[in-house]
Motif scaffolding. Structure first.
Motif, PDB file in Angstrom:
ATOM      1  N   THR A 447       0.840  -1.195   0.000  1.00 36.20           N
ATOM      2  CA  THR A 447       0.000   0.000   0.000  1.00 36.20           C
ATOM      3  C   THR A 447       0.878   1.249   0.000  1.00 36.20           C
ATOM      4  OG1 THR A 447      -0.107  -0.206   2.409  1.00 36.20           O
ATOM      5  CG2 THR A 447      -1.973  -1.039   1.148  1.00 36.20           C
ATOM      6  N   GLY A 448       0.273   2.368  -0.357  1.00 39.41           N
ATOM      7  CA  GLY A 448       1.004   3.639  -0.366  1.00 39.41           C
ATOM      8  C   GLY A 448       1.612   3.907  -1.716  1.00 39.41           C
ATOM      9  N   LEU A 449       1.280   5.061  -2.319  1.00 35.03           N
ATOM     10  CA  LEU A 449       1.692   5.360  -3.687  1.00 35.03           C
ATOM     11  C   LEU A 449       2.150   6.801  -3.811  1.00 35.03           C
ATOM     12  CD1 LEU A 449      -1.453   3.795  -5.379  1.00 35.03           C
ATOM     13  CD2 LEU A 449       0.807   2.725  -5.285  1.00 35.03           C
ATOM     14  N   GLU A 450       3.120   7.032  -4.695  1.00 35.29           N
ATOM     15  CA  GLU A 450       3.515   8.393  -5.069  1.00 35.29           C
ATOM     16  C   GLU A 450       2.540   8.900  -6.135  1.00 35.29           C
ATOM     17  OE1 GLU A 450       5.838  10.237  -3.847  1.00 35.29           O
ATOM     18  OE2 GLU A 450       7.327   8.948  -2.896  1.00 35.29           O
ATOM     19  N   LEU A 451       2.234  10.187  -6.104  1.00 27.30           N
ATOM     20  CA  LEU A 451       1.231  10.713  -7.028  1.00 27.30           C
ATOM     21  C   LEU A 451       1.786  11.093  -8.396  1.00 27.30           C
ATOM     22  CD1 LEU A 451       1.453  14.126  -7.248  1.00 27.30           C
ATOM     23  CD2 LEU A 451       0.791  13.874  -4.855  1.00 27.30           C
ATOM     24  N   HIS A 452       3.120  11.172  -8.547  1.00 27.69           N
ATOM     25  CA  HIS A 452       3.682  11.664  -9.800  1.00 27.69           C
ATOM     26  C   HIS A 452       4.267  10.551 -10.665  1.00 27.69           C
ATOM     27  CE1 HIS A 452       6.923  11.472  -6.878  1.00 27.69           C
ATOM     28  NE2 HIS A 452       7.820  11.557  -7.836  1.00 27.69           N
ATOM     29  N   VAL A 453       3.975   9.294 -10.322  1.00 29.54           N
ATOM     30  CA  VAL A 453       4.417   8.154 -11.132  1.00 29.54           C
ATOM     31  C   VAL A 453       3.187   7.338 -11.520  1.00 29.54           C
ATOM     32  CG1 VAL A 453       6.740   8.029 -10.176  1.00 29.54           C
ATOM     33  CG2 VAL A 453       4.881   6.793  -9.049  1.00 29.54           C
ATOM     34  N   PRO A 454       3.277   6.528 -12.587  1.00 34.30           N
ATOM     35  CA  PRO A 454       2.097   5.793 -13.056  1.00 34.30           C
ATOM     36  C   PRO A 454       1.594   4.777 -12.037  1.00 34.30           C
ATOM     37  CG  PRO A 454       3.801   5.842 -14.748  1.00 34.30           C
ATOM     38  CD  PRO A 454       4.433   6.354 -13.499  1.00 34.30           C
ATOM     39  N   PHE A 455       0.278   4.596 -12.037  1.00 33.92           N
ATOM     40  CA  PHE A 455      -0.380   3.610 -11.188  1.00 33.92           C
ATOM     41  C   PHE A 455      -1.288   2.733 -12.048  1.00 33.92           C
ATOM     42  CE2 PHE A 455      -4.386   2.464  -9.062  1.00 33.92           C
ATOM     43  CZ  PHE A 455      -3.912   1.630  -8.071  1.00 33.92           C
ATOM     44  N   GLY A 456      -1.201   1.419 -11.860  1.00 36.36           N
ATOM     45  CA  GLY A 456      -2.105   0.519 -12.567  1.00 36.36           C
ATOM     46  C   GLY A 456      -1.623  -0.912 -12.486  1.00 36.36           C
ATOM     47  N   GLY A 457      -2.536  -1.833 -12.780  1.00 37.52           N
ATOM     48  CA  GLY A 457      -2.235  -3.245 -12.648  1.00 37.52           C
ATOM     49  C   GLY A 457      -2.098  -3.963 -13.969  1.00 37.52           C
ATOM     50  N   MET A 458      -1.896  -5.266 -13.857  1.00 38.25           N
ATOM     51  CA  MET A 458      -1.818  -6.159 -15.005  1.00 38.25           C
ATOM     52  C   MET A 458      -2.893  -7.232 -14.853  1.00 38.25           C
ATOM     53  SD  MET A 458       2.286  -6.762 -15.390  1.00 38.25           S
ATOM     54  CE  MET A 458       3.432  -5.436 -15.787  1.00 38.25           C
ATOM     55  N   ASN A 459      -3.084  -7.984 -15.933  1.00 41.86           N
ATOM     56  CA  ASN A 459      -3.998  -9.124 -15.924  1.00 41.86           C
ATOM     57  C   ASN A 459      -5.392  -8.687 -15.491  1.00 41.86           C
ATOM     58  OD1 ASN A 459      -1.766 -10.759 -16.711  1.00 41.86           O
ATOM     59  ND2 ASN A 459      -1.126 -10.889 -14.569  1.00 41.86           N
ATOM     60  N   ALA A 460      -6.048  -9.431 -14.587  1.00 40.84           N
ATOM     61  CA  ALA A 460      -7.435  -9.126 -14.230  1.00 40.84           C
ATOM     62  C   ALA A 460      -7.575  -7.892 -13.339  1.00 40.84           C
ATOM     63  CB  ALA A 460      -8.060 -10.331 -13.529  1.00 40.84           C
ATOM     64  N   SER A 461      -6.468  -7.282 -12.941  1.00 42.29           N
ATOM     65  CA  SER A 461      -6.529  -6.087 -12.095  1.00 42.29           C
ATOM     66  C   SER A 461      -6.783  -4.814 -12.886  1.00 42.29           C
ATOM     67  CB  SER A 461      -5.219  -5.926 -11.307  1.00 42.29           C
ATOM     68  OG  SER A 461      -5.112  -6.914 -10.312  1.00 42.29           O
ATOM     69  N   SER A 462      -6.730  -4.874 -14.200  1.00 40.22           N
ATOM     70  CA  SER A 462      -6.762  -3.641 -14.983  1.00 40.22           C
ATOM     71  C   SER A 462      -7.181  -3.919 -16.415  1.00 40.22           C
ATOM     72  CB  SER A 462      -5.363  -2.998 -14.977  1.00 40.22           C
ATOM     73  OG  SER A 462      -5.294  -1.904 -15.852  1.00 40.22           O
ATOM     74  N   SER A 463      -7.718  -2.882 -17.055  1.00 37.19           N
ATOM     75  CA  SER A 463      -7.962  -2.967 -18.504  1.00 37.19           C
ATOM     76  C   SER A 463      -6.660  -2.933 -19.282  1.00 37.19           C
ATOM     77  CB  SER A 463      -8.863  -1.818 -18.959  1.00 37.19           C
ATOM     78  OG  SER A 463      -8.276  -0.570 -18.616  1.00 37.19           O
ATOM     79  N   GLU A 464      -5.561  -2.567 -18.618  1.00 39.90           N
ATOM     80  CA  GLU A 464      -4.226  -2.510 -19.230  1.00 39.90           C
ATOM     81  C   GLU A 464      -4.197  -1.558 -20.428  1.00 39.90           C
ATOM     82  OE1 GLU A 464      -3.275  -6.678 -19.978  1.00 39.90           O
ATOM     83  OE2 GLU A 464      -2.292  -6.789 -18.027  1.00 39.90           O
ATOM     84  N   THR A 465      -5.009  -0.517 -20.376  1.00 44.96           N
ATOM     85  CA  THR A 465      -5.042   0.450 -21.471  1.00 44.96           C
ATOM     86  C   THR A 465      -4.130   1.634 -21.168  1.00 44.96           C
ATOM     87  OG1 THR A 465      -7.109   1.248 -20.457  1.00 44.96           O
ATOM     88  CG2 THR A 465      -7.298  -0.179 -22.382  1.00 44.96           C
ATOM     89  N   TYR A 466      -4.495   2.425 -20.183  1.00 39.46           N
ATOM     90  CA  TYR A 466      -3.701   3.586 -19.787  1.00 39.46           C
ATOM     91  C   TYR A 466      -3.491   3.539 -18.285  1.00 39.46           C
ATOM     92  CZ  TYR A 466      -4.668   5.812 -24.320  1.00 39.46           C
ATOM     93  OH  TYR A 466      -4.756   6.109 -25.655  1.00 39.46           O
ATOM     94  N   ARG A 467      -2.381   4.097 -17.818  1.00 42.96           N
ATOM     95  CA  ARG A 467      -2.116   4.210 -16.392  1.00 42.96           C
ATOM     96  C   ARG A 467      -2.738   5.488 -15.843  1.00 42.96           C
ATOM     97  NH1 ARG A 467      -1.517  -0.841 -15.875  1.00 42.96           N
ATOM     98  NH2 ARG A 467       0.582  -1.708 -15.648  1.00 42.96           N
ATOM     99  N   GLU A 468      -2.937   5.490 -14.534  1.00 39.46           N
ATOM    100  CA  GLU A 468      -3.404   6.676 -13.834  1.00 39.46           C
ATOM    101  C   GLU A 468      -2.223   7.356 -13.154  1.00 39.46           C
ATOM    102  OE1 GLU A 468      -7.811   6.348 -12.457  1.00 39.46           O
ATOM    103  OE2 GLU A 468      -6.730   4.695 -11.509  1.00 39.46           O
ATOM    104  N   GLN A 469      -2.421   8.599 -12.774  1.00 38.19           N
ATOM    105  CA  GLN A 469      -1.475   9.437 -12.034  1.00 38.19           C
ATOM    106  C   GLN A 469      -0.243   9.798 -12.876  1.00 38.19           C
ATOM    107  OE1 GLN A 469      -2.037   9.077  -7.534  1.00 38.19           O
ATOM    108  NE2 GLN A 469      -1.433   7.021  -8.117  1.00 38.19           N
ATOM    109  N   GLY A 470       0.512  10.777 -12.377  1.00 39.60           N
ATOM    110  CA  GLY A 470       1.669  11.261 -13.108  1.00 39.60           C
ATOM    111  C   GLY A 470       1.273  11.821 -14.470  1.00 39.60           C
ATOM    112  N   GLU A 471       2.256  11.979 -15.329  1.00 38.79           N
ATOM    113  CA  GLU A 471       1.970  12.480 -16.684  1.00 38.79           C
ATOM    114  C   GLU A 471       1.108  11.497 -17.464  1.00 38.79           C
ATOM    115  OE1 GLU A 471       4.533  13.618 -20.621  1.00 38.79           O
ATOM    116  OE2 GLU A 471       5.071  14.573 -18.718  1.00 38.79           O
ATOM    117  N   GLU A 472       1.290  10.194 -17.204  1.00 38.24           N
ATOM    118  CA  GLU A 472       0.481   9.191 -17.888  1.00 38.24           C
ATOM    119  C   GLU A 472      -1.004   9.365 -17.583  1.00 38.24           C
ATOM    120  OE1 GLU A 472       3.279   8.707 -16.379  1.00 38.24           O
ATOM    121  OE2 GLU A 472       4.605   7.754 -17.840  1.00 38.24           O
ATOM    122  N   GLY A 473      -1.323   9.911 -16.419  1.00 41.02           N
ATOM    123  CA  GLY A 473      -2.716  10.200 -16.094  1.00 41.02           C
ATOM    124  C   GLY A 473      -3.314  11.248 -16.995  1.00 41.02           C
TER     125      GLY A 473
END
Length: 487
Positions: A447-473
């Motif tokens: 747990t615990g995340l930095e706000l200026h780097v990408p956030f997202g999962g793989m496989n069934a945790s995510s659509s694996e399309t785009y990441r959230e947060q940071g510039e990728e958000g």
């Protein structure tokens, strides 16, 4: 008397077409009503989308610096109301005061971060192959963004979706979770005041509270919604993904997980217990990044289990405003789900080392409190090791060599956050390389995340399309136009 909130549509606060309301209760004391909200309809949602669509072109043409000013002014107002936002979050969602204050400050910083990024996010200049030509890209907003957010981080997640959408020139329709809409309703008050200050068009931000079936579906279905961002359960997320892609909308989903932490043979045992304990029982385990599986080297296994049980036993459990070690579940259904998984673990033959009991006496009498659960002797094919519990619940299993540990880590459908505790740098780097998870932590809780780097999962945790947060958000909310300018 609790405050009654209306929807925020087209720059004004409006009652629902339904004329009906519902109440939000304190999960630490269900006799306490926190606020009253509109039981909104599909018609309310469609009105919000129409307002967002009408404002979109003007907002897209607004200079980035002005869009940033809206976000900065919002952040300042949130900062001024930090204590109020913190207490509201505690009262409606159940986090401890420290946890809630951390989330509130994260949301404030998200708005500040995207306020600055709004001024210099536009595209890239490229070197052309011939003389007399300018070659460059321009990033343009997608249009109207439909945002559907969960109850477990009710200020942070709406913030990290809303701020980059607004920064890049999109207008927003946001549907919060009905279990905890109050804290972000107060953020909307800040957005409203900031919009008046900078002269933003009415309809740039819209907030409609109601069920996913009525309000959420209407937002996704509306032809003027260009992009949909959803965070929530896997089951609902898969339906949202199918609904949006059937209409050729851009879609982003971040769903659940079954996050592991590996304890290597070189790990410091005290550090390992603290990393796992905070990752498993912090925020009452109600985080998509929470640790639910612990894979421990044979040489440390027995001592680790004993010390993790001591950690769980020492946690003070109570109302969040008292800032205990752990607060309540958000709702009765979430509490019952955790208790059901405890029974499942027993039936599957795992050893219940500690916890899994509903607390009902004294200060716990009217709340959704449970003791943190530690199971040992679990097998990876057990239901409790494959399905997300979303509570203070962890299963511990031994391993004998590194390859076995990695195999156990990857032997789930999910892939959001994985951790390892080790003093062996080579082992840590092999782990980073071999695990199929979108976030990897070394000697740190999952747990615990930095706000200026990408956030997202793989496989069934995510659509694996785009990441959230940071510039990728910001990338998610824009589309690239390539320009060949000959002169």
């Amino acid at each position: 008397m609790p405050e009654t909130y209306t929807n925020y549509v087209d720059g004004e606060w409006r009652e629902s077409e339904s004329g009906e309301t519902f109440t939000v209760h304190n999960p630490a004391d269900t006799d306490e009503v926190v606020a009253e909200f509109q039981q909104s309809t599909a018609e309310d949602a469609r009105g919000a989308v129409e307002a967002a669509a009408a404002a979109q072109e003007e907002w897209a043409d607004t200079p980035g610096a002005t869009r940033g000013k809206l976000l900065r002014s919002t952040a300042k107002r949130m900062d001024d109301r930090e204590e109020e936002l913190t207490e509201t979050l505690v009262q409606e969602e159940g986090k401890t005061r420290s946890e809630a204050n951390g989330e509130v400050n994260r949301a404030i910083n998200i708005f500040y971060y995207y306020a600055e990024r709004a001024m210099d996010y536009a595209g890239e200049r490229k070197q052309p192959s011939s003389k007399g030509q300018n070659l460059y890209t321009v990033r343009e907003p997608m249009g109207v963004a439909g945002l559907i957010t969960p109850w477990n981080y009710p200020i942070a997640i709406p913030s990290w979706k809303s701020a980059p959408a607004l920064a890049t020139g999109n207008t927003v329709v946001l549907k919060p979770a009905m279990d905890a809409p109050t804290v972000f309703a107060k953020v909307v008050e800040c957005i409203d005041e900031a919009a008046d200050e900078v002269g933003a068009p009415d309809g740039v931000f819209n907030f409609v509270v109601g069920s996913g079936e009525d309000v959420g579906s209407a937002i996704i279905d509306h032809e003027k919604v260009d992009t949909v961002s959803f965070t929530g359960s896997r089951a609902v997320g898969e339906m949202v993904y199918e609904q949006a892609t059937d209409q050729h909308k851009r879609i982003q989903t971040e769903l659940g997980s079954k996050n592991p932490t590996v304890i290597g043979p070189s790990a410091d045992l005290e550090e390992a217990v603290n990393v796992v304990g905070s990752g498993a029982f912090g925020v009452t385990g109600q985080a998509c990044t929470a640790t639910e599986r612990v894979i421990v080297h044979d040489s440390l296994y027995d001592d680790f289990v004993d010390q993790l049980v001591e950690y769980a036993e020492d946690l003070d459990i109570g109302p969040g405003l008292d800032d205990p070690g752990m607060g309540p579940h958000v709702s009765e259904s979430e509490l019952e789900s955790t208790l059901d998984y405890v029974e499942t673990g027993k039936e599957e033959g795992a050893t219940l080392e500690y916890g899994g009991e509903k607390l009902e006496d004294g200060e716990h009498e009217n709340g959704y409190f449970v003791t943190p659960t530690v199971f040992s002797g679990v097998e990876n094919d057990m239901q409790i090791m494959q399905e997300e519990v979303f509570g203070p619940f962890v299963g511990v299993t031994p391993y004998s060599d590194f390859d076995e540990a990695v195999e156990l880590v990857n032997d789930v459908e999910f892939g959001l956050a994985a951790g390892i505790v080790t003093q062996d740098h080579s082992e840590a780097n092999r782990f980073i390389q071999d695990v199929d998870f979108g976030i990897v932590k070394v000697n740190e809780a999952t747990t615990g995340l930095e706000l200026h780097v990408p956030f997202g999962g793989m496989n069934a945790s995510s659509s694996e399309t785009y990441r959230e947060q940071g510039e990728e958000g910001m990338d998610y909310f824009t589309i690239i136009k390539t320009v060949y300018d000959n002169y």
